[in-house]
Design an enzyme around this catalytic site. Structure first.
Site, PDB file in Angstrom:
ATOM      1  N   ARG A  96      16.513  -4.531 -10.549  1.00 49.24           N
ATOM      2  CA  ARG A  96      15.822  -4.545  -9.261  1.00 49.24           C
ATOM      3  C   ARG A  96      14.381  -4.987  -9.420  1.00 49.24           C
ATOM      4  O   ARG A  96      13.829  -5.721  -8.579  1.00 49.24           O
ATOM      5  CB  ARG A  96      15.901  -3.167  -8.609  1.00 49.24           C
ATOM      6  CG  ARG A  96      15.616  -3.160  -7.097  1.00 49.24           C
ATOM      7  CD  ARG A  96      14.178  -2.895  -6.772  1.00 49.24           C
ATOM      8  NE  ARG A  96      13.720  -1.708  -7.416  1.00 49.24           N
ATOM      9  CZ  ARG A  96      12.509  -1.554  -7.930  1.00 49.24           C
ATOM     10  NH1 ARG A  96      11.621  -2.536  -7.880  1.00 49.24           N
ATOM     11  NH2 ARG A  96      12.154  -0.434  -8.525  1.00 49.24           N
ATOM     12  N   PHE A 135       3.422 -11.432 -11.706  1.00 47.30           N
ATOM     13  CA  PHE A 135       2.311 -11.051 -10.837  1.00 47.30           C
ATOM     14  C   PHE A 135       1.299 -10.289 -11.677  1.00 47.30           C
ATOM     15  O   PHE A 135       1.572  -9.179 -12.141  1.00 47.30           O
ATOM     16  CB  PHE A 135       2.852 -10.177  -9.706  1.00 47.30           C
ATOM     17  CG  PHE A 135       1.870  -9.804  -8.634  1.00 47.30           C
ATOM     18  CD1 PHE A 135       1.630 -10.654  -7.558  1.00 47.30           C
ATOM     19  CD2 PHE A 135       1.205  -8.587  -8.668  1.00 47.30           C
ATOM     20  CE1 PHE A 135       0.757 -10.295  -6.545  1.00 47.30           C
ATOM     21  CE2 PHE A 135       0.323  -8.219  -7.667  1.00 47.30           C
ATOM     22  CZ  PHE A 135       0.096  -9.077  -6.601  1.00 47.30           C
ATOM     23  N   GLU A 139      -4.464  -4.174 -15.261  1.00 46.81           N
ATOM     24  CA  GLU A 139      -5.119  -4.444 -16.539  1.00 46.81           C
ATOM     25  C   GLU A 139      -5.099  -3.200 -17.413  1.00 46.81           C
ATOM     26  O   GLU A 139      -4.846  -2.086 -16.910  1.00 46.81           O
ATOM     27  CB  GLU A 139      -6.565  -4.904 -16.312  1.00 46.81           C
ATOM     28  CG  GLU A 139      -6.657  -6.221 -15.548  1.00 46.81           C
ATOM     29  CD  GLU A 139      -8.078  -6.765 -15.439  1.00 46.81           C
ATOM     30  OE1 GLU A 139      -8.247  -7.831 -14.827  1.00 46.81           O
ATOM     31  OE2 GLU A 139      -9.009  -6.116 -15.984  1.00 46.81           O
ATOM     32  N   ILE A 174       3.228  -6.283 -17.224  1.00 51.88           N
ATOM     33  CA  ILE A 174       3.621  -7.326 -16.279  1.00 51.88           C
ATOM     34  C   ILE A 174       5.106  -7.651 -16.444  1.00 51.88           C
ATOM     35  O   ILE A 174       5.521  -8.233 -17.457  1.00 51.88           O
ATOM     36  CB  ILE A 174       2.765  -8.599 -16.483  1.00 51.88           C
ATOM     37  CG1 ILE A 174       1.268  -8.246 -16.471  1.00 51.88           C
ATOM     38  CG2 ILE A 174       3.111  -9.628 -15.418  1.00 51.88           C
ATOM     39  CD1 ILE A 174       0.800  -7.547 -15.214  1.00 51.88           C
ATOM     40  N   LEU A 250       1.668  -5.728  -2.896  1.00 48.42           N
ATOM     41  CA  LEU A 250       2.159  -4.451  -3.402  1.00 48.42           C
ATOM     42  C   LEU A 250       2.895  -3.678  -2.319  1.00 48.42           C
ATOM     43  O   LEU A 250       3.890  -3.000  -2.590  1.00 48.42           O
ATOM     44  CB  LEU A 250       1.000  -3.615  -3.944  1.00 48.42           C
ATOM     45  CG  LEU A 250       0.363  -4.116  -5.241  1.00 48.42           C
ATOM     46  CD1 LEU A 250      -0.815  -3.234  -5.629  1.00 48.42           C
ATOM     47  CD2 LEU A 250       1.388  -4.146  -6.372  1.00 48.42           C
ATOM     48  N   GLU A 374       3.611   0.227  -8.915  1.00 48.37           N
ATOM     49  CA  GLU A 374       3.366  -0.029  -7.488  1.00 48.37           C
ATOM     50  C   GLU A 374       2.698   1.167  -6.813  1.00 48.37           C
ATOM     51  O   GLU A 374       2.932   1.456  -5.648  1.00 48.37           O
ATOM     52  CB  GLU A 374       4.662  -0.385  -6.733  1.00 48.37           C
ATOM     53  CG  GLU A 374       5.614  -1.304  -7.453  1.00 48.37           C
ATOM     54  CD  GLU A 374       5.060  -2.677  -7.719  1.00 48.37           C
ATOM     55  OE1 GLU A 374       3.928  -2.962  -7.310  1.00 48.37           O
ATOM     56  OE2 GLU A 374       5.757  -3.474  -8.358  1.00 48.37           O
ATOM     57  N   PHE A 394     -10.568   8.560  -2.864  1.00 49.16           N
ATOM     58  CA  PHE A 394     -10.406   7.746  -4.064  1.00 49.16           C
ATOM     59  C   PHE A 394     -11.688   7.693  -4.887  1.00 49.16           C
ATOM     60  O   PHE A 394     -11.647   7.541  -6.107  1.00 49.16           O
ATOM     61  CB  PHE A 394      -9.982   6.324  -3.691  1.00 49.16           C
ATOM     62  CG  PHE A 394      -8.548   6.240  -3.258  1.00 49.16           C
ATOM     63  CD1 PHE A 394      -7.536   6.191  -4.200  1.00 49.16           C
ATOM     64  CD2 PHE A 394      -8.207   6.233  -1.919  1.00 49.16           C
ATOM     65  CE1 PHE A 394      -6.208   6.110  -3.812  1.00 49.16           C
ATOM     66  CE2 PHE A 394      -6.885   6.154  -1.519  1.00 49.16           C
ATOM     67  CZ  PHE A 394      -5.886   6.100  -2.466  1.00 49.16           C
TER      68      PHE A 394
END
Length: 395
Positions: A96, A135, A139, A174, A250, A374, A394
């Site tokens: 998936r 994508f 990092e 990635i 995302l 994600e 945040f």
């Protein structure tokens, strides 16, 4: 027990899914049964995936970028795409992920934010599985906080006056990186964060594969290294500047996970039902014990609630009304419940549950990654918290 209803059958959801969507779901289920399920335990054991061959097969049935329009894409409903993700992840989260990264990240970025030339060059081949995309956002030191990325793109005017871009930096974790033909890479520029379409045969680009994984073993995971990668001026995605570019992609990928995680959980629950109906212990079937039935009932309820939430979000997305916070709700709940179901199913299978003869621990291990990528559980909690309070926690 083979004639008993499946766990989702008890909810009688047929009226919530259209005939075309149901047909697409069945087509994907058939592909999984024929081309993935017979081999996935071996792929997982070996830490490999025949991704290029598989992409071509998935492209033939229109699964790559299926919810996009034009360029060879099927233009299905969002709900149909979600149901396809469910069936793919019932096979394996790694499969998936191959489809999600191809369609909802790499292809979507070009489709949504790219130039006509970029779309014409890449999307038809990607929808056919002839070209694979990845994508590059995460990092080594910038996971949940992509704004702190260190990869940078600078202008370097060529003698002919052409404003080339030169990229330096690295990306981590990635999917598809080592086998990709094109990478959508996000980088800091003097104008803000921009996306770049990077052919992977560009000088200075490399993608070493990450080995020794304990999760998503049937998936290609890589680092991207950009060492003075020179790109022409038109390599930049022209239609977006700032974090809203990668975050929009995302959100697309997270939507697929809302459905996909249900597939992994359903496969675990079906496996536990089969096993408990066949396993004799203390003179009776394991399924006949009250504690076993309590576990199966509780897991079925959570699976059905997750499915109802996914279908509701699918309809919101089809109507153009879904928000990023609602996608976070779905991803947060459904992955959290899916991994709990996988772990509980393992207890029903006992020692047999730790082997690759059964899918439950493979799914559980995979879901450890799905729980994180994600957007981690904590990130989605804060997204929902901000929606509720109006306050960002945040920073």
């Amino acid at each position: 027990m083979t004639n008993r209803p499946g766990p989702l059958d008890l909810f009688d959801l047929d009226d919530l899914v259209g005939e075309e969507e149901r047909a697409i779901q069945q087509t994907v289920r058939d592909v999984v049964e024929q081309q993935i399920r017979p081999h996935v335990a071996q792929w997982y054991d070996e830490g490999s995936l025949p991704a290029r061959e598989l992409a071509l097969e998935l492209g033939k049935v229109g699964l790559l970028g299926m919810h996009l329009t034009g360029y060879g894409c099927a233009g299905t409903s969002a709900t149909a795409y979600g149901l396809a993700c469910l069936e793919l992840e019932a096979g394996d989260s790694g499969v998936r992920s191959l489809v999600s990264v191809q369609g909802s990240l790499a292809m979507y970025a070009i489709w949504k934010h790219g130039s006509a030339e970029q779309k014409d060059e890449w999307l038809p081949r990607m929808s056919a599985g002839e070209a694979i995309g990845c994508f590059g956002l995460t990092e080594p030191d910038a996971g949940s906080d992509p704004a702190s990325m260190r990869t940078r793109a600078r202008r370097d005017p060529a003698p002919d006056g052409r404003g080339d871009w030169v990229l330096n930096g690295s990306k981590m974790w990635i999917t598809n990186g080592s086998i990709a033909d094109v990478a959508v890479v996000w980088a800091q520029t003097d104008e803000g964060i921009r996306g770049f379409v990077v052919p992977t045969d560009s000088a200075g680009f490399s993608a070493p594969e990450i080995k020794r994984k304990l999760s998503l073993r049937a998936s290609v995971t890589s680092e991207l290294v950009l060492d003075d990668v020179r790109l022409p001026a038109d390599a930049v995605l022209p239609e977006v500047t700032g974090l809203k570019g990668p975050l929009s992609c995302l959100t697309e990928a997270r939507f697929g996970i809302v459905f996909g995680s249900i597939g992994a959980a359903r496969d675990c629950l079906e496996s536990a039902l089969r096993y408990s109906g066949e396993r004799d212990i203390f003179g009776r079937k394991l399924a006949a014990f009250q504690l076993t039935q309590a576990k199966l009932a509780d897991m079925t309820i959570e699976l059905g609630k997750a499915m109802l939430l996914a279908l509701h979000l699918g309809r919101l997305k089809d109507a153009g009304r879904i928000t990023a916070a609602q996608v976070s709700l779905g991803k947060l709940n459904n992955v959290r419940e899916a991994i709990a179901i996988a772990r509980e199913c393992r207890t029903i299978l006992g020692a047999a549950g730790i082997t690759l003869e059964h899918p439950v621990l493979r799914h559980a291990n995979n879901l450890e990654s799905v729980l994180t990528y994600e957007g981690t559980t904590e990130v989605h909690q804060l997204v929902v918290g901000q929606a509720l309070t109006g306050e960002s926690a945040f920073r």
